[in-house]
Design an enzyme around this catalytic site. Structure first.
Site, PDB file in Angstrom:
ATOM      1  N   TYR A   1       1.174  -1.233  -0.174  1.00  0.00           N
ATOM      2  CA  TYR A   1       0.350   0.013  -0.266  1.00  0.00           C
ATOM      3  C   TYR A   1       0.955   1.204  -0.366  1.00  0.00           C
ATOM      4  O   TYR A   1       1.648   0.976   0.698  1.00  0.00           O
ATOM      5  CB  TYR A   1      -1.121  -0.112   1.292  1.00  0.00           C
ATOM      6  CG  TYR A   1      -1.708   0.975   1.450  1.00  0.00           C
ATOM      7  CD1 TYR A   1      -3.502   1.894   0.468  1.00  0.00           C
ATOM      8  CD2 TYR A   1      -1.115   2.112   1.904  1.00  0.00           C
ATOM      9  CE1 TYR A   1      -3.804   2.423   0.966  1.00  0.00           C
ATOM     10  CE2 TYR A   1      -1.544   3.592   2.337  1.00  0.00           C
ATOM     11  CZ  TYR A   1      -2.990   3.696   1.726  1.00  0.00           C
ATOM     12  OH  TYR A   1      -3.761   4.968   1.439  1.00  0.00           O
TER      13      TYR A   1
ATOM     14  N   GLU B   1      -3.534   7.355  -4.013  1.00  0.00           N
ATOM     15  CA  GLU B   1      -3.568   6.125  -3.688  1.00  0.00           C
ATOM     16  C   GLU B   1      -3.229   4.932  -4.421  1.00  0.00           C
ATOM     17  O   GLU B   1      -3.599   4.966  -5.581  1.00  0.00           O
ATOM     18  CB  GLU B   1      -4.882   5.793  -2.998  1.00  0.00           C
ATOM     19  CG  GLU B   1      -4.712   4.772  -1.700  1.00  0.00           C
ATOM     20  CD  GLU B   1      -6.042   4.973  -1.140  1.00  0.00           C
ATOM     21  OE1 GLU B   1      -5.732   5.307   0.610  1.00  0.00           O
ATOM     22  OE2 GLU B   1      -6.965   4.341  -2.034  1.00  0.00           O
TER      23      GLU B   1
END
Length: 390
Positions: free
Chosen positions: A109, A198
């Site tokens: 992530y 993101e």
């Protein structure tokens, strides 16, 4: 303003962030053509909506032939996809992203955001990719690292890249590619005035390449006047119709799932009002901040919004007269009630500047308005009017 995944990846590609080969398709035939052009033996078809959790909801399909790609696109396009982030009605799927399959060795992530608490940009990274980052933050906060960027520096300092790479467990030979990738993310954010970028997941392929398998970009609405090309990318089909109408009227409105409509002046007071409704056993139907300088026109528009929501069974108006006088708000309420005429109980709490005059105007209006001085009592009455504690 949110971008679709395919739009975000187009920005990434321009800034040197590696993304899978693929293209958007708006029909099964277009999806088939993309798959045939990409070639290979594995494809991914991904529904394009402004919500996470698509995989669990059936919005991401692995296909092993072009005909499966066509069938997957046909099954998704024209439907509404419901995820844990989309709301109970789901969001319409008008396009799919068809990409070449990737051989995944590891998932991470990685995000870059405007960190308002630190008043700078910050990278957030975790070796736990491909899952809901909120769950990781709650259950394993030690697996997340936040690295702020010094506000006065240009680009991404080398030590930031080293910290992030170390926490992700990347080997030394991957460092140059990783450094280029985070520099591309940084450039993407600055070039678009984004508030959040993101990648979840960022993958390491079996061949040793870092690739942004997914992409999310949230733009700052207040900066869109500088980016007409990005503003033109907005997909209005992904917005709640009431929220879009409220935006045109200059109202800060967010639709919720409850049955008590709320009209409040001030975001903080609006949040407190919704919390109190919940505390009393009810459920707010919306967040609505009419602003500190609320006008009769805005109040009328708010009542039109309430009438358009069939779930609403009561209206709670909570106004604290600071900048705006309560008697002026009362006049606006009377005008709005006569024009929009909601067919549900309306409970009004006025407090602050000229509150007594405002309450007197409401009581003399002859309209079915319940004026209650105390906020707790007003919230209790709204819950009762909506059908009681649920």
């Amino acid at each position: 303003m949110n971008l679709h995944e395919y739009q975000a990846k187009a920005i990434f590609a321009r800034m040197g962030v590696p993304v899978p080969d693929g293209a958007v398709a708006r029909s099964p035939e277009e999806a088939l053509a993309v798959a045939e052009k990409l070639g290979g033996a594995l494809w991914v078809v991904k529904a394009q909506i402004h919500a996470g959790g698509r995989g669990k909801a059936g919005g991401v399909k692995l296909c092993h032939s072009p005909s499966e790609v066509r069938a997957a696109a046909k099954a998704l396009i024209g439907t509404r996809l419901k995820t844990h982030q989309s709301g109970p009605e789901g969001l319409p799927v008008q396009a799919v992203l068809v990409e070449a399959g990737s051989a995944i060795a590891r998932e991470f992530y990685l995000s870059l955001l405007v960190d308002r608490s630190r008043e700078c940009l910050s990278f957030i990274a975790s070796p736990e990719g491909g899952v809901e980052i909120e769950t990781v933050a709650e259950e394993h906060p030690e697996r997340l690292v936040t690295v702020p960027l010094p506000p006065a520096t240009a680009g991404v300092p080398g030590y930031v890249a080293r910290i992030l790479a170390g926490r992700l467990g990347l080997t030394r030979d991957l460092f140059p590619a990783f450094e280029q990738l985070i520099a591309g993310l940084h450039a993407s954010l600055l070039a678009t005035d984004a508030s959040l970028i993101e990648i979840n997941p960022l993958i390491l392929t079996e061949s040793g390449s870092l690739v942004a398998l997914d992409a999310k970009v949230s733009l700052d609405d207040n900066a869109l006047f500088r980016h007409p090309d990005l503003a033109a990318l907005e997909d209005s089909s992904q917005k709640n119709p009431a929220e879009e109408e409220a935006e045109r009227a200059g109202l800060n409105y967010v639709a919720l799932d409850g049955d008590i409509a709320c009209m409040v002046n001030g975001a903080g007071l609006a949040m407190a009002t919704m919390d109190l409704i919940q505390l009393k056993g009810g459920h707010p139907a919306n967040f609505l901040d009419v602003g500190g300088d609320a006008t009769a026109g805005r109040v009328t528009e708010a009542f039109h919004l309430f009438r358009s929501n069939p779930k609403v069974r009561a209206v709670l108006v909570n106004i604290f007269g600071g900048i705006v006088r309560c008697d002026l708000i009362a006049e606006g309420l009377i005008t709005a009630m006569r024009e929009a005429a909601p067919q549900v109980p309306v409970i009004v709490r006025l407090e602050g500047t000229r509150a007594e005059e405002g309450r007197r105007l409401l009581s003399q209006s002859g309209l079915p308005i319940e004026s209650i001085a105390g906020l707790a009592e007003a919230a209790e009455r709204a819950v009762e009017a909506a059908g009681g504690v649920s």
